[in-house]
Design an enzyme around this catalytic site. Sequence first.
Site, PDB file in Angstrom:
ATOM      1  N   SER A 161       7.325   0.763   5.917  1.00 42.35           N
ATOM      2  CA  SER A 161       6.535   2.007   6.024  1.00 42.35           C
ATOM      3  C   SER A 161       5.301   1.814   6.704  1.00 42.35           C
ATOM      4  CB  SER A 161       6.534   2.736   4.745  1.00 42.35           C
ATOM      5  OG  SER A 161       6.003   3.976   4.772  1.00 42.35           O
ATOM      6  N   ASP A 185      11.929   1.365   8.017  1.00 43.84           N
ATOM      7  CA  ASP A 185      11.536   2.790   7.903  1.00 43.84           C
ATOM      8  C   ASP A 185      10.045   2.907   8.201  1.00 43.84           C
ATOM      9  OD1 ASP A 185      12.967   5.286   8.072  1.00 43.84           O
ATOM     10  OD2 ASP A 185      11.994   5.786   6.103  1.00 43.84           O
ATOM     11  N   HIS A 255      13.803   6.520   1.696  1.00 44.62           N
ATOM     12  CA  HIS A 255      12.787   5.604   2.373  1.00 44.62           C
ATOM     13  C   HIS A 255      13.150   4.411   1.870  1.00 44.62           C
ATOM     14  CE1 HIS A 255       9.265   5.405   4.716  1.00 44.62           C
ATOM     15  NE2 HIS A 255       8.334   5.042   3.585  1.00 44.62           N
TER      16      HIS A 255
END
Length: 454
Positions: A161, A185, A255
């Site tokens: 992330s 992601d 996610h």
Amino acid sequence: MFLWSCLTPFLLITVQLCKGSPDQRCEEFTDLDITHAIIGTSLRIRLLLYTRDNDDCGVLLSHTKLAEYPEFKMSNPTTFIIHGYRPTGSPPIWLSNFTKLLLAKQDMNVVVVDWNYGAANLNYFKVVEKTYKVADNLTAFIKVMQEHGTSLSAIHMIGVSLGAHISGFVGANLNSSIGRITALDPAGPTFTGKPLEMRLDSTDAQFVDVLHTDIDFLGFRAPLGHIDFYANGGTDQPGCPKTVLSPGSYFKCDHQRSVLLFMDTINETCTSQAFPCSSYEDFLDGRCMSCDRFGAAGCPIFGYNVIRWKDVLNQLNQTKFYFNTNADSPFCLTNYRVDVMIWNQKPQKGYMDIKISDGTNEAVAIIEHKATQFMKDTEITILAMFDRNIESVKNVSLKYYSGVGYHSKRKLRILRIRFTPLDHKKKPLCRYDILLVNKKEFTFRPIPCEETRS
């Protein structure tokens, strides 16, 4: 007395000592709670070293005095794991297993970048601001590593992330000399639409591989690397909640799935071949099954070992690759190209379920994303993705759904159906002259296709 000498005045608990390091205790990832996130936390960066000798005991590294740590072997490759936003302040549940999988794979230095103080804050925008400072800190640390003989080419940064963009900033600071960045992601909010210098991009390392699992919410939609994998189209992941009735899982499941998918590939017990395609719809329609451009190596395998395709990927403009997964580990599916030719006089539209079996175990492919249009004398190609691998296929079962009502007596008359494995080099199997009745399963033993018989 020895035990108390290992304790700070504020820590009145027994601590575990690191093997081989009598003066050092095992350090844990910072554990905070929602209270810290509500108040907001100031940035504090801790670097925890794990090695094969101590895969469950973190050594807290000095940012400047690496010579004091014999555990840090400069001749070994080094992998950094960089987490992302931590709105509740809790440690990532996957962190320990991730570290152990990497060390079982290769003798390396694994450095967990703990910036939970800074990442724990309900104000996401404040956390984003801190990513640049984290990157500057890591850049300085890696320069110290260089001074002690580490090659930048031997550094692999795995960023989750916000950690993906931090990895990119570090790579840019070091003039793209880092060997590899894996972005799991990458965060989308506040980074989407930004110029290259304000986000991860393919120039940040010698090789950048990216996995997208939540492009419609927390993740970044557009390609960012030399290869960008879109698992299940990059949006809704199998097994994740589809509504806010499960608020915690609903907001993080897609996610977080990026980390679990990547971890599943490290020991190679389960591999997912990914196919270059312009869109997920085209991929599901079976229009992107050619791997000819990759030569004998075939299409890239998603995950840790995609580095094997580095040279050919760096020469291609195509970066979007698609694959589907199961809902749980092992996540990998087994892909077949299924070619169908019918002899109905009129076009037929419908769906198909396919089972393959070795006599004991069976795998299922449900092809339901849209109805297939079958036409006489026209070979229709379908991508069938089975939930497990069957080494030796002895039986195949087909069930046809005409889509015009449960009691429909519409039939699909198949002149030939051919099953070609895409993930391994085995000869295709065929069956000729089949009559499928709506919603009735038909089982048969496939034979080598006539055109492939020796």
